[in-house]
Scaffold this motif. Structure first.
Motif, PDB file in Angstrom:
ATOM      1  N   ARG A 207      -9.813   2.315  -7.135  1.00 51.45           N
ATOM      2  CA  ARG A 207      -9.629   2.113  -5.699  1.00 51.45           C
ATOM      3  C   ARG A 207      -8.544   1.073  -5.438  1.00 51.45           C
ATOM      4  O   ARG A 207      -7.674   1.259  -4.567  1.00 51.45           O
ATOM      5  CB  ARG A 207     -10.949   1.669  -5.066  1.00 51.45           C
ATOM      6  CG  ARG A 207     -10.892   1.483  -3.555  1.00 51.45           C
ATOM      7  CD  ARG A 207     -12.231   1.008  -3.022  1.00 51.45           C
ATOM      8  NE  ARG A 207     -12.586  -0.307  -3.508  1.00 51.45           N
ATOM      9  CZ  ARG A 207     -12.130  -1.443  -2.983  1.00 51.45           C
ATOM     10  NH1 ARG A 207     -11.278  -1.423  -1.961  1.00 51.45           N
ATOM     11  NH2 ARG A 207     -12.508  -2.608  -3.471  1.00 51.45           N
TER      12      ARG A 207
ATOM     13  N   LEU B 152     -12.049  -7.742  -2.152  1.00 52.21           N
ATOM     14  CA  LEU B 152     -11.375  -6.587  -2.739  1.00 52.21           C
ATOM     15  C   LEU B 152     -12.148  -6.009  -3.919  1.00 52.21           C
ATOM     16  O   LEU B 152     -12.188  -4.790  -4.111  1.00 52.21           O
ATOM     17  CB  LEU B 152      -9.968  -6.981  -3.207  1.00 52.21           C
ATOM     18  CG  LEU B 152      -8.863  -7.084  -2.165  1.00 52.21           C
ATOM     19  CD1 LEU B 152      -7.598  -7.649  -2.784  1.00 52.21           C
ATOM     20  CD2 LEU B 152      -8.576  -5.725  -1.533  1.00 52.21           C
TER      21      LEU B 152
ATOM     22  N   GLU C 159      -5.057   2.429  -6.128  1.00 53.66           N
ATOM     23  CA  GLU C 159      -4.597   3.293  -5.038  1.00 53.66           C
ATOM     24  C   GLU C 159      -4.179   2.475  -3.817  1.00 53.66           C
ATOM     25  O   GLU C 159      -3.222   2.809  -3.130  1.00 53.66           O
ATOM     26  CB  GLU C 159      -5.691   4.286  -4.667  1.00 53.66           C
ATOM     27  CG  GLU C 159      -5.956   5.334  -5.751  1.00 53.66           C
ATOM     28  CD  GLU C 159      -7.152   6.203  -5.435  1.00 53.66           C
ATOM     29  OE1 GLU C 159      -7.741   6.034  -4.343  1.00 53.66           O
ATOM     30  OE2 GLU C 159      -7.513   7.046  -6.284  1.00 53.66           O
ATOM     31  N   ARG C 160      -4.895   1.392  -3.563  1.00 53.07           N
ATOM     32  CA  ARG C 160      -4.608   0.580  -2.372  1.00 53.07           C
ATOM     33  C   ARG C 160      -3.398  -0.329  -2.567  1.00 53.07           C
ATOM     34  O   ARG C 160      -2.574  -0.464  -1.654  1.00 53.07           O
ATOM     35  CB  ARG C 160      -5.837  -0.257  -2.025  1.00 53.07           C
ATOM     36  CG  ARG C 160      -5.614  -1.210  -0.852  1.00 53.07           C
ATOM     37  CD  ARG C 160      -6.875  -1.908  -0.448  1.00 53.07           C
ATOM     38  NE  ARG C 160      -6.605  -2.918   0.569  1.00 53.07           N
ATOM     39  CZ  ARG C 160      -7.547  -3.676   1.132  1.00 53.07           C
ATOM     40  NH1 ARG C 160      -8.814  -3.520   0.798  1.00 53.07           N
ATOM     41  NH2 ARG C 160      -7.219  -4.578   2.029  1.00 53.07           N
TER      42      ARG C 160
ATOM     43  N   ALA D 187       0.858  -1.175   0.000  1.00 50.84           N
ATOM     44  CA  ALA D 187       0.000   0.000   0.000  1.00 50.84           C
ATOM     45  C   ALA D 187       0.897   1.228   0.000  1.00 50.84           C
ATOM     46  O   ALA D 187       1.238   1.768   1.032  1.00 50.84           O
ATOM     47  CB  ALA D 187      -0.918   0.002   1.220  1.00 50.84           C
TER      48      ALA D 187
END
Length: 290
Positions: free
Chosen positions: A211, A152, A214-215, A3
């Motif tokens: 998302r 996820l 980004e993670r 991350a």
């Protein structure tokens, strides 16, 4: 899982230099012509162009998935691993290539939601990835990872026991994205991942991809003919025409100051929902700001 503090860095993760691909038919078809691209770690690179311009052929070439009569006639493709090692993708042999794919670079294929085996459960198909690439994983570890992957991408882990025909098109596509993420790749190539889905489902999947990027910090090559979508989600965009990259730049540059006539034509082919007919208006930008 990784991350990162910053999603997009200036560090290259994949470079292609002067890649050319031909279809060895009579007469030969030059599908990709001297294409050079650099993908930076954690970025989304959009690849835009009309159907038949060579986008998918290039994607297959980058991942060494070309099959006869397609042949890469020239070029270099280098993967820059997290550990600092450079991997010559062209030079990988069969076992090396099998270990490289899905582990370092994964791919979500065009029409991927129809790529699932209809007679095998979702769980068995995800397990197959682990059995091939992580043979030492215990059954419990595989189950926990499979549940994590579905979570996820926004699918209830209870769906592991489902068969593909029991899932909606959007859910099947999310399962395919989960499988592409299974080994924590550093690069994901997505070839028209929202084709044949309705607009609402498309937007939901795009949000999930953003998302997850980004993670988890993976880089994306996102292939589509939908240039306005790429302007919204990409860090940089390459525009492809007749096998060549005719323009590259940041999404902002491509939107505001397109240099090539074909890029301008692509932009003008999408109608505005806010102004007069004849052009695409980027979300959040008024006519006065254009």
């Amino acid at each position: 899982m990784i991350a990162p503090d910053a999603v997009h860095t200036s560090e290259a993760v994949l470079t292609a230099r002067d890649v050319s691909i031909e279809y060895e038919v009579d007469p030969p078809v030059k599908a990709v012509r001297n294409v050079s691209l650099t993908l930076h770690r954690g970025e989304i690179l959009g690849l835009a162009g009309e159907s038949g311009c060579g986008k998918t052929t290039l994607a297959y070439g980058l991942n060494r998935l070309l099959k006869a009569p397609a042949l890469m006639t020239s070029g270099e493709i280098t993967f820059h691993d997290r550990g600092g090692d450079d991997i010559d993708i062209i030079g990988l042999r069969n076992d090396q290539l099998r270990a490289f794919r899905w582990d370092k670079i994964s791919m979500v294929f065009q029409g991927a939601m129809n790529s699932l085996n209809p007679v095998i459960s979702v769980k068995a198909q995800i397990f197959d990835v682990f059995d091939t690439h992580r043979p030492g994983m215990s059954r419990r570890a595989k189950t926990e990872r499979a549940e994590e992957l579905l979570g996820l991408v926004g699918v209830d882990p209870a769906r592991l026991s489902s068969f593909p025909h029991e899932l909606s098109g959007g859910m099947r596509q999310r399962v395919m994205i989960a499988m592409a993420l299974a080994l924590d790749p550093q690069v994901m190539i997505m070839d028209e991942p929202t084709t044949a889905l309705d607009v609402v489902v498309q937007r939901g999947i795009i949000r999930e991809i953003m998302r997850l990027r980004e993670r988890l910090g993976f880089a994306v090559i996102f292939i589509t003919h939908d240039l306005p979508m790429l302007i919204e989600i990409s860090d940089r965009i390459a525009v492809m025409l007749q096998g060549e990259i005719v323009e590259q730049g940041t999404a902002e540059e491509i939107y505001r100051t397109p240099q090539h006539a074909y890029t301008r034509k692509l932009l003008s082919s999408f109608p505005s929902l806010h102004g007069e007919r004849g052009g695409f208006v980027r979300s959040g930008v008024t006519e006065e700001q254009r």
